[in-house]
Design an enzyme around this catalytic site. Structure first.
Site, PDB file in Angstrom:
ATOM      1  N   LEU A 170       0.847  -1.185   0.000  1.00 33.46           N
ATOM      2  CA  LEU A 170       0.000   0.000   0.000  1.00 33.46           C
ATOM      3  C   LEU A 170       0.887   1.242   0.000  1.00 33.46           C
ATOM      4  CD1 LEU A 170      -2.621  -1.018   2.752  1.00 33.46           C
ATOM      5  CD2 LEU A 170      -2.865  -1.230   0.268  1.00 33.46           C
ATOM      6  N   ASP A 171       0.420   2.296  -0.658  1.00 33.04           N
ATOM      7  CA  ASP A 171       1.154   3.559  -0.646  1.00 33.04           C
ATOM      8  C   ASP A 171       1.246   4.103   0.776  1.00 33.04           C
ATOM      9  OD1 ASP A 171       1.341   3.413  -3.399  1.00 33.04           O
ATOM     10  OD2 ASP A 171      -0.443   4.641  -3.740  1.00 33.04           O
ATOM     11  N   ARG A 172       2.174   5.010   0.971  1.00 33.54           N
ATOM     12  CA  ARG A 172       2.444   5.568   2.301  1.00 33.54           C
ATOM     13  C   ARG A 172       1.178   6.052   3.005  1.00 33.54           C
ATOM     14  NH1 ARG A 172       7.349   9.320   4.148  1.00 33.54           N
ATOM     15  NH2 ARG A 172       6.543  10.029   6.154  1.00 33.54           N
TER      16      ARG A 172
ATOM     17  N   THR B 299      -2.023   5.437   2.054  1.00 33.18           N
ATOM     18  CA  THR B 299      -3.190   4.553   1.915  1.00 33.18           C
ATOM     19  C   THR B 299      -3.291   3.696   3.159  1.00 33.18           C
ATOM     20  OG1 THR B 299      -2.990   4.502  -0.491  1.00 33.18           O
ATOM     21  CG2 THR B 299      -4.254   2.739   0.543  1.00 33.18           C
TER      22      THR B 299
ATOM     23  N   ARG C 143      -5.544   5.782  -8.000  1.00 35.55           N
ATOM     24  CA  ARG C 143      -5.359   7.232  -8.010  1.00 35.55           C
ATOM     25  C   ARG C 143      -5.261   7.761  -9.447  1.00 35.55           C
ATOM     26  NH1 ARG C 143      -0.310   7.533  -4.017  1.00 35.55           N
ATOM     27  NH2 ARG C 143      -0.562   9.810  -4.257  1.00 35.55           N
TER      28      ARG C 143
END
Length: 297
Positions: free
Chosen positions: A135-137, A139, A235
């Site tokens: 997961l992104d930072r 998210t 996104r």
């Protein structure tokens, strides 16, 4: 961290080679090669195990998987962890916002990997960080970590085969269609190591399904499902559709509702890597997303 597996050969399994049996259980080529240089890690009837040995009814296979050293360059650092589930093979976490997954330039001691390393260091266990769904930072939500090499191999194969079903919740600006599918290839922007874009010439195929659950405060509450796992896929796809996620500092830096991209890994559905049991995990919607959607302008 050590995990021992004992297999008793049944009639339906007899006649195949030891290698074929282990491959069917999910052992990777790398793991099978490693047994050759790790005495005692693989035994057949308490003796030397040869890969081409034919198995008979009642034969006993013993596999020992052990992480003697923790992951290098991941110093243990205390971090509160929200654990959704843990057993001998997997750890399922609810990741907080502003938390990178693993160390990188500028992020050496503030990552989820550091917090997990600390968690197991307190137990006196060496732990190798094996993250299955990244997961992104910023998210938030459900994330799977494998606790041994076999569970990592099996779960990675499930991910590749699209057998780990991920449900995301997001807040997009504007009123989206009730549902839809975005099929648009994604590529890295030439001038950036981080930014991604829809690019029909150089992009890799990507598919996102979405459904609008509600609309309030100028925001669409979306449920999304991925058929691929490209970097920043949701996104980029929602921006491409004309309904960017609110609070997305890269693709839509509007922080009037929330101070991060409003994206949450809500549910994971997959089979347990060892038992095969169907598992469903849900991560509660974070309070900042709830406030962003429900508050009035």
């Amino acid at each position: 961290m050590e995990r021992i597996f004992i297999y008793q050969i049944q009639e339906a399994e007899a006649g195949q080679t030891l290698l074929d049996f282990l491959r069917a259980k999910g052992y990777s080529r790398h793991m099978l090669t490693g047994f050759k240089t790790s005495p005692g890690s693989l035994l057949l009837n308490n003796g030397i195990a040869r890969g081409h040995a034919l198995l008979g009814v009642g034969d006993c296979i013993r596999v020992r998987l052990a992480d003697e050293k923790a992951s290098e360059k991941i110093p243990p650092v205390f971090m509160p962890l929200h654990i959704l589930y843990e057993d001998e093979d997997i750890l399922v976490l609810n990741k907080a916002a502003d938390t990178p997954i693993h160390p990188s330039v500028g992020n050496y001691e503030n990552t989820l990997a550091n917090g997990v390393a600390w968690y197991y260091a307190q137990k006196g266990e060496a732990y190798v960080f094996r993250c299955i769904n990244r997961l992104d930072r910023d998210t938030t939500g459900a994330l799977i970590l494998a606790k041994n090499a076999l569970s990592a191999a099996v779960l990675s194969a499930q991910m590749k085969a699209r057998e780990i079903h991920r449900t995301y919740l997001a807040l997009a600006e504007g009123k989206t269609p009730l549902s839809g599918t975005i099929q648009a290839p994604i590529a890295r922007v030439d001038s950036s190591a981080i930014l991604r874009e829809v690019n029909y010439k150089t992009g890799e195929s990507a598919c996102t399904h979405f459904q609008r659950l509600d609309f309030h405060n100028g925001l669409s509450l979306l449920e999304l499902h991925l058929e691929s796992g490209r970097t920043h896929q949701i996104r980029v796809h929602m921006k491409h559709l004309g309904f960017p996620l609110t609070g997305d500092f890269l693709y839509n830096p509007n922080f009037s509702h929330i101070h991060r991209q409003a994206l949450h890994s809500y549910q994971l559905v997959f089979r347990h890597p060892i038992t095969g049991k169907a598992l469903i995990f849900q991560a509660p919607v974070p309070e900042d997303m709830r406030r962003a959607f429900l508050s009035e302008d």
